[in-house]
Design a protein around this motif. Structure first.
Motif, short mmCIF file in Angstrom:
data_model
loop_
_atom_site.label_atom_id
_atom_site.label_comp_id
_atom_site.label_asym_id
_atom_site.label_seq_id
_atom_site.Cartn_x
_atom_site.Cartn_y
_atom_site.Cartn_z
N PRO A 85 -7.12 -0.10 -14.74
CA PRO A 85 -7.59 -1.24 -14.92
C PRO A 85 -6.51 -2.37 -15.54
N GLU A 86 -5.78 -1.67 -16.30
CA GLU A 86 -4.91 -2.90 -16.94
C GLU A 86 -3.59 -3.19 -15.74
N LEU A 87 -3.55 -2.90 -14.77
CA LEU A 87 -2.91 -3.28 -13.72
C LEU A 87 -3.38 -4.14 -12.65
N GLN A 88 -4.87 -4.08 -12.68
CA GLN A 88 -5.48 -5.02 -11.99
C GLN A 88 -5.26 -6.31 -12.03
N GLY A 89 -5.31 -7.31 -10.88
CA GLY A 89 -5.29 -8.58 -11.13
C GLY A 89 -3.86 -9.25 -11.60
N LYS A 90 -2.78 -8.26 -11.08
CA LYS A 90 -1.57 -8.69 -11.61
C LYS A 90 -0.78 -8.98 -10.27
N GLY A 91 -1.38 -9.24 -9.14
CA GLY A 91 -0.75 -9.41 -7.93
C GLY A 91 0.18 -8.23 -7.27
N HIS A 92 -0.26 -7.18 -7.88
CA HIS A 92 0.43 -5.96 -7.05
C HIS A 92 -0.17 -5.73 -5.67
N ILE A 93 0.70 -5.59 -4.60
CA ILE A 93 0.08 -5.39 -3.29
C ILE A 93 0.56 -3.75 -2.85
N TYR A 94 -0.29 -3.36 -2.28
CA TYR A 94 0.09 -1.85 -1.69
C TYR A 94 0.63 -2.02 -0.53
N SER A 95 1.94 -1.23 -0.64
CA SER A 95 2.63 -0.93 0.94
C SER A 95 2.88 0.28 1.05
N SER A 96 2.70 1.03 2.08
CA SER A 96 2.83 2.39 2.26
C SER A 96 4.16 2.72 1.90
N PRO A 97 4.24 3.83 1.14
CA PRO A 97 5.56 4.29 0.53
C PRO A 97 6.44 4.93 1.88
N ILE A 98 5.83 5.57 2.74
CA ILE A 98 6.67 5.96 3.83
C ILE A 98 7.19 5.02 4.69
N VAL A 99 6.48 3.69 4.99
CA VAL A 99 7.08 2.76 5.34
C VAL A 99 8.01 2.22 4.72
N ARG A 100 8.07 2.14 3.48
CA ARG A 100 9.32 1.32 2.62
C ARG A 100 10.42 2.33 2.79
N LEU A 101 10.11 3.95 2.65
CA LEU A 101 11.19 4.91 2.78
C LEU A 101 12.10 4.58 3.98
N ARG A 102 11.31 4.21 5.07
CA ARG A 102 11.97 3.86 6.45
C ARG A 102 12.78 2.87 6.59
N GLN A 103 12.29 1.73 5.85
CA GLN A 103 12.91 0.61 5.84
C GLN A 103 14.15 0.52 4.84
N GLU A 104 13.92 1.02 3.63
CA GLU A 104 14.75 0.80 2.53
C GLU A 104 15.99 1.85 3.05
N PHE A 105 15.67 3.00 3.49
CA PHE A 105 16.85 4.03 3.87
C PHE A 105 17.28 3.62 5.35
N ASN A 106 16.89 2.46 5.94
CA ASN A 106 17.19 2.50 7.39
C ASN A 106 17.13 3.70 8.19
N LEU A 107 16.03 4.43 8.13
CA LEU A 107 15.73 5.77 8.54
C LEU A 107 15.19 5.11 10.26
N ARG A 108 16.09 4.84 10.98
CA ARG A 108 15.69 3.88 12.08
C ARG A 108 15.31 4.43 13.33
N THR A 109 15.35 5.81 13.30
CA THR A 109 14.60 6.69 14.61
C THR A 109 13.48 7.53 14.06
N ASN A 110 12.38 7.36 14.66
CA ASN A 110 11.38 8.26 14.51
C ASN A 110 11.28 9.29 15.65
N LEU A 111 11.61 10.59 15.28
CA LEU A 111 11.70 11.54 16.48
C LEU A 111 10.21 12.25 16.27
N ARG A 112 9.49 12.14 17.41
CA ARG A 112 8.08 13.05 17.43
C ARG A 112 8.02 13.96 18.75
N PRO A 113 8.44 15.03 18.67
CA PRO A 113 8.39 16.12 19.68
C PRO A 113 6.95 16.55 19.73
N CYS A 114 6.57 16.82 21.25
CA CYS A 114 5.09 17.33 21.17
C CYS A 114 5.17 18.13 22.37
#
Ligand code: IPM
Ligand code: MG
Length: 372
Positions: A85-114
């Protein structure tokens, strides 16, 4: 001192279940590593308004690589409602941490073998062996989005592109804009990674999946760049296929394809389709690969209703662990783990519910470990 420092990031929901399964295998293999827990996920969003706390970023900077379980992501407004409750209405916007990790650490290739492992009752067809190279840091995931749409931005776009005119009468609050941003460098990198992989693993072609007939600039840049890159690989054919047609071809003749290279959003979509061809997300491993760091994660979500029940298939996590071994240069371990996994699948005696069995995630991991 152990040889490797691995950031251990269970995240949300079943993340912990499958990470425990991975640990059974890692310990059986006497992998010489120290595992350091990192906070990440929904719990930290709710309590701190930050699902990827700075301390976790710091930890990642100190580790060789990370193993990651699963993450819960919710749309903006729902996420805000779940904040303390104390954090609500303060303009915090959720962004996916995995997307952030990919961008902040420049994990530029996502490899997905099937791969369709023989004996998997969930294989859509046999002999499927695909690997998706998904660009991992830009495209529609760049996060440059507007709603309401500011007049100033609209004016600049209108000045440079007459097609904007069509929207002149629409009020700013009734328009949302997400920019698809793609750079030549990222296009070149993802395509080069795909061709290098094809070369070293004996694939005869690389399929570039885009939509340049309609999305002329961004998809066009990818395809034009890919044609340049392909010139350096004379023995490997480059196929160009539109994303919509690719979905159809993958259902029709999945065995015809091998290495697929695409941008972030199309890669997100097509990699789920590929996963389903080989048994669903329970078999979908992935690696987010950068130059200095890599984060390995199964592609499945956090499946909150199964959290702590050890019900979900840990194969995706175990195959992810194999990818980690390979990236670290521990390829003997990677190969041994993959054969143990393939053995358990073929044997068919120990299976989670999705495969028609009643074993737990941990029992499956134990069966794999018993073969190592
Ligand atoms: C994936 C997932 C993520 C993505 C979500 C959880 C943000 O779907 O890894 O494919 O969209 O990239
Ligand atoms: Mg996805």
């Amino acid at each position: 001192m152990p040889k490797y420092k691995i950031a251990w990031l269970p995240g949300d929901g079943v993340g912990n279940d499958v990470m425990e399964a991975a640990r059974i295998v890692l310990d059986k293999m006497k992998f010489d590593a120290e595992y350091i827990h990192g906070d990440i996920g929904w719990e930290f969003w709710r309590a701190e308004a930050n699902p990827l706390p700075d301390r976790t970023v710091k930890l990642l900077n100190e580790c060789d690589c990370a193993l990651f379980g699963a993450i819960t992501s919710k749309p903006r407004d729902e996420a805000e409602q779940e904040l303390a409750p104390e954090l609500q209405g303060k303009g915090h916007i959720y962004s996916s941490p995995i997307v952030r990790l990919r961008q902040e650490f420049n994990l530029r290739t996502n490899l997905r073998p099937c791969k369709a492992y023989p004996g998997n009752p969930l294989n859509y067809k046999e002999d499927i062996d695909l690997i998706v190279f998904r660009e991992n840091t830009e495209d529609l995931y760049s996060g440059v989005e507007f709603h309401p749409f500011p007049d100033e931005v609209r004016a600049v776009i209108s000045k440079h592109n007459p097609k904007m005119k069509k929207f002149d009468k629409v009020d700013g609050k009734d328009i949302a804009v997400s920019l698809r941003i793609n750079t030549r460098e990222a296009c070149r990198n993802i395509v080069t990674d795909a061709f290098e992989y094809a070369k070293s693993h004996g694939y005869k072609s690389v399929t570039i999946v885009e939509k340049p007939n309609v999305i002329r600039e961004t998809s066009g840049l990818m395809v034009r760049t890919a044609r340049e890159v392909a010139k350096n690989y004379p023995g490997i054919d480059m196929w160009e296929t539109n994303i919509d047609a690719m979905c159809m071809w993958l259902i029709k003749n999945p065995m015809d394809y091998g290495v697929i290279a695409t941008s972030n959003m199309f890669g997100d979509i097509v990699s789920d389709l590929c996963a389903q061809l080989v048994g669903g997300l329970g078999f979908a491993a992935s690696g987010n690969i950068g130059d200095k760091l890599a984060v390995f994660e199964p592609t499945h979500g956090s499946a909150p209703k199964y959290a702590g029940k050890y019900k979900v298939n840990p194969m995706a996590m175990l195959l992810t662990t194999k990818m980690m071994f390979d990236w670290l240069g521990e390829t003997d371990k990677g190969t041994a783990l993959e054969s143990a996994i393939a053995g358990v699948i073929k044997d068919g005696k120990v299976r989670t519910y999705d495969m028609g069995g009643s074993n737990t995630s941990l029992e499956v991991a134990q069966a794999v470990a018993a073969r190592l």
